[in-house]
Write a protein that holds these residues in place. Structure first.
Motif, PDB file in Angstrom:
ATOM      1  N   ALA A   1      -6.334   2.931  12.782  1.00  0.00           N
ATOM      2  CA  ALA A   1      -5.942   2.491  11.440  1.00  0.00           C
ATOM      3  C   ALA A   1      -7.096   2.659  10.464  1.00  0.00           C
ATOM      4  CB  ALA A   1      -5.489   1.030  11.482  1.00  0.00           C
TER       5      ALA A   1
ATOM      6  N   SER B   1      -7.124   5.044   7.171  1.00  0.00           N
ATOM      7  CA  SER B   1      -7.345   4.385   5.879  1.00  0.00           C
ATOM      8  C   SER B   1      -8.527   4.966   5.116  1.00  0.00           C
ATOM      9  CB  SER B   1      -7.566   2.886   6.094  1.00  0.00           C
ATOM     10  OG  SER B   1      -6.431   2.286   6.669  1.00  0.00           O
TER      11      SER B   1
ATOM     12  N   ALA C   1      -6.618  -4.967   5.191  1.00  0.00           N
ATOM     13  CA  ALA C   1      -5.920  -4.997   6.471  1.00  0.00           C
ATOM     14  C   ALA C   1      -6.696  -5.896   7.413  1.00  0.00           C
ATOM     15  CB  ALA C   1      -5.794  -3.588   7.049  1.00  0.00           C
TER      16      ALA C   1
ATOM     17  N   HIS D   1      -6.957  -7.035  11.602  1.00  0.00           N
ATOM     18  CA  HIS D   1      -6.552  -6.681  12.963  1.00  0.00           C
ATOM     19  C   HIS D   1      -6.914  -7.797  13.935  1.00  0.00           C
ATOM     20  CE1 HIS D   1      -5.259  -2.402  12.624  1.00  0.00           C
ATOM     21  NE2 HIS D   1      -5.822  -2.585  11.443  1.00  0.00           N
TER      22      HIS D   1
ATOM     23  N   HIS E   1      -2.236  -6.223   4.865  1.00  0.00           N
ATOM     24  CA  HIS E   1      -1.395  -5.724   5.944  1.00  0.00           C
ATOM     25  C   HIS E   1      -2.017  -6.102   7.283  1.00  0.00           C
ATOM     26  CE1 HIS E   1       0.465  -3.569   2.680  1.00  0.00           C
ATOM     27  NE2 HIS E   1      -0.707  -3.026   2.381  1.00  0.00           N
TER      28      HIS E   1
ATOM     29  N   ASN F   1      -2.531  -5.718  11.258  1.00  0.00           N
ATOM     30  CA  ASN F   1      -2.514  -4.698  12.316  1.00  0.00           C
ATOM     31  C   ASN F   1      -1.965  -3.368  11.807  1.00  0.00           C
ATOM     32  OD1 ASN F   1      -3.627  -6.489  14.127  1.00  0.00           O
ATOM     33  ND2 ASN F   1      -1.671  -7.110  15.000  1.00  0.00           N
ATOM     34  N   ASP F   2      -2.472  -2.954  10.676  1.00  0.00           N
ATOM     35  CA  ASP F   2      -1.989  -1.735  10.031  1.00  0.00           C
ATOM     36  C   ASP F   2      -3.114  -1.149   9.191  1.00  0.00           C
ATOM     37  OD1 ASP F   2      -0.248   0.264   9.172  1.00  0.00           O
ATOM     38  OD2 ASP F   2       1.372  -1.137   8.715  1.00  0.00           O
TER      39      ASP F   2
ATOM     40  N   LYS G   1      -0.896   1.397   2.084  1.00  0.00           N
ATOM     41  CA  LYS G   1       0.553   1.362   2.254  1.00  0.00           C
ATOM     42  C   LYS G   1       1.225   1.302   0.893  1.00  0.00           C
ATOM     43  CE  LYS G   1       2.611  -0.903   5.582  1.00  0.00           C
ATOM     44  NZ  LYS G   1       3.017   0.136   6.546  1.00  0.00           N
TER      45      LYS G   1
END
Length: 487
Positions: free
Chosen positions: A280, A284, A418, A420, A440, A442-443, A447
């Motif tokens: 990710a 990103s 994000a 995680h 967000h 775990n992403d 987005k």
């Protein structure tokens, strides 16, 4: 991706050297060559709008506004559906233009097309939203109504990094809700951000005068923001330019929607899946060469995982080929311009000179800048403080959650983030502490969704949002009416 076969549409003979304002017409600001950043090859020549062009377009859009506002919502929706169908049918040609003009790989072109289609289709639903409310009247037997009406003429100023998507993100809801529009695409991407948009809506049967496409430099943008016919300005771009747009529009008491820069963090807690988080993080920071306001500008990683995470991130960075985006297997194309390449180079070099360490990349070849990973990044360094807008991933360790929150919030920006963790409730609780407009779990940090309110806090914007039902507030205003009896 051969040039000639996929650039048949649109016919350049119709629009070369022109602007779109009541049809294609000669531009008052001269012309500009459109150059492919990967090769330096000339792709096209477009017309540049001058202040007089903007003034004329504003007058035409204002003249067309009452009839378009009175058009039944179902008819406005049909135009958007036909534009979506045209975009879908023309996707190969549109993709080719996006790849060659923006320097993005084909997958980036596909993303813009898919997201642009989503914006058009979602806006169809806005046209049929309930227009208002029946209020309790103050006088017995009376009537009190409040309903939304179009603003009139909307100015849309878009950047070069996702030109088709950002045009559709503002135009689709604005047109669906009965406004007319002046679109000022960036001069680096005037075809995929302007010419194609004009052609798609023309094919869809949008009435003449409703949309005007005025490629130009900052002077044209200032003219759009200042034009007395323009009731609202939707601007996407840098924070510095956004401040100027807000100042100019503010003098006319216009509504302003600002979607600006970001210094976004990916936070990796000590119970995260390291490989998934690094993937990710790579997407990103390195996707479309990091040239996105929602790109990850900081990788804030727990000290117990930072070595493993950094190794995974470096491994992924070194596995991403850089080159002409039309070549098979290339993951990163060129950055958009020499100015942008020099900015990335300055930030990395100055950070390294101050003690940061390059673990991957770090040296450019012309406009091609490889995926770069930095560690030993301190708070005084440009890589920590500045929005890089390039494929650079600064890694910063932390020990406790409070420290991670403080690092992520240590910026004037507040766009996206994000988090995680293997525990979604824990990551969600952590996310609530971040000062960002979007977050967000775990992403990736980058987005976008047509049905979601998109925007940031701090100097990432003025608190406005575009997307979902937020577009109703942006592109309409309330009208209240009372009567002594039923109406």
């Amino acid at each position: 991706m051969p040039l000639d076969d996929e650039r048949i549409w649109p016919d350049a003979a119709e629009w070369t050297g022109k602007i779109y304002s009541g049809g294609w017409r000669t531009a008052g600001g001269g012309t500009r060559r459109v150059v492919e950043p990967a090769t330096g090859q000339r792709l096209a020549e477009v017309g540049l709008a001058c202040a007089a062009d903007v003034e004329r377009a504003g007058a035409l859009a204002a003249r067309a506004a009452p009839e378009w506002a009175a058009t039944p919502p179902s008819d406005r929706a049909d135009v958007l559906l036909r534009a979506a169908r045209a975009l879908d049918e023309r996707s190969a040609a549109v993709r080719a233009w996006i790849v060659r003009e923006t320097g993005g790989v084909p997958a980036k072109g596909d993303y813009e097309i898919t997201a642009g289609l989503a914006q058009l289709r979602h806006a169809v639903g806005l046209a049929s939203q309930p227009p208002g409310e029946v209020l309790v009247p103050q006088d017995p037997g009376g009537t009190s109504l409040a309903w939304r009406v179009p603003l009139g003429v909307v100015g849309v100023i878009t950047p070069w990094n996702a030109p088709l998507l950002f045009a559709m993100r503002a135009l689709a809801p604005a047109l669906a809700l009965g406004n007319t529009a002046l679109l000022k695409p960036d001069p680096l991407t005037p075809v995929s951000g302007g010419v194609l948009v004009a052609q798609l809506f023309e094919e869809a049967g949008l009435p003449a005068g409703v949309l005007h496409v005025l490629a130009g430099d900052a002077a044209a943008g200032r003219a759009v923001a200042a034009d007395p016919q323009v009731a609202m300005v939707s601007f996407t771009g840098s924070t510095e330019a956004g401040r100027e747009v807000a100042r100019i529009a503010g003098e006319g008491l216009k509504r302003v929607s600002l979607e600006l820069g970001g210094k976004n963090s990916i936070v990796v807690l000590e119970d995260a899946d390291v490989e998934a988080a690094a993937t990710a993080g790579a997407i990103s920071s390195f996707g479309y060469q990091g040239q996105a306001c929602v790109a990850a500008g900081r990788h804030v990683v727990h000290a117990d995982l930072v070595e493993e995470y950094t190794e995974a991130l470096v491994r992924q960075a070194k596995a991403l080929p850089v080159g002409d985006p039309r070549d098979e297997g290339v993951a990163l194309g060129p950055v958009i311009s020499e100015r942008q390449a020099a900015r990335i180079e300055r930030i990395v070099d100055a950070s390294v000179a101050a003690g940061a360490r390059v673990l991957a990349g770090g040296t450019r070849a012309g406009l091609f800048y490889p995926p770069t990973v930095l560690d030993r990044v301190e708070r005084s360094m440009p890589a920590y403080r500045e929005e890089i807008f390039g494929p650079v991933a600064p890694v910063i360790p932390f020990r406790g959650e409070d420290e991670a929150v403080e690092i992520a919030n240590d910026t004037a920006y507040g766009l996206s983030a994000a988090v995680h963790s293997r525990s979604v409730p824990r990551a969600t609780a952590f996310a609530q502490r971040l000062r960002t407009g979007m977050v967000h779990v775990n992403d990736v940090s980058a987005k976008d969704a047509a049905n979601a309110p998109f925007g940031g806090m701090g100097v990432s914007g003025n608190g406005s949002r575009i997307g979902g039902t937020a577009s109703l507030e942006q592109f309409t205003q309330w009208r209240w009416m009372t009567a002594p009896g039923p109406v």
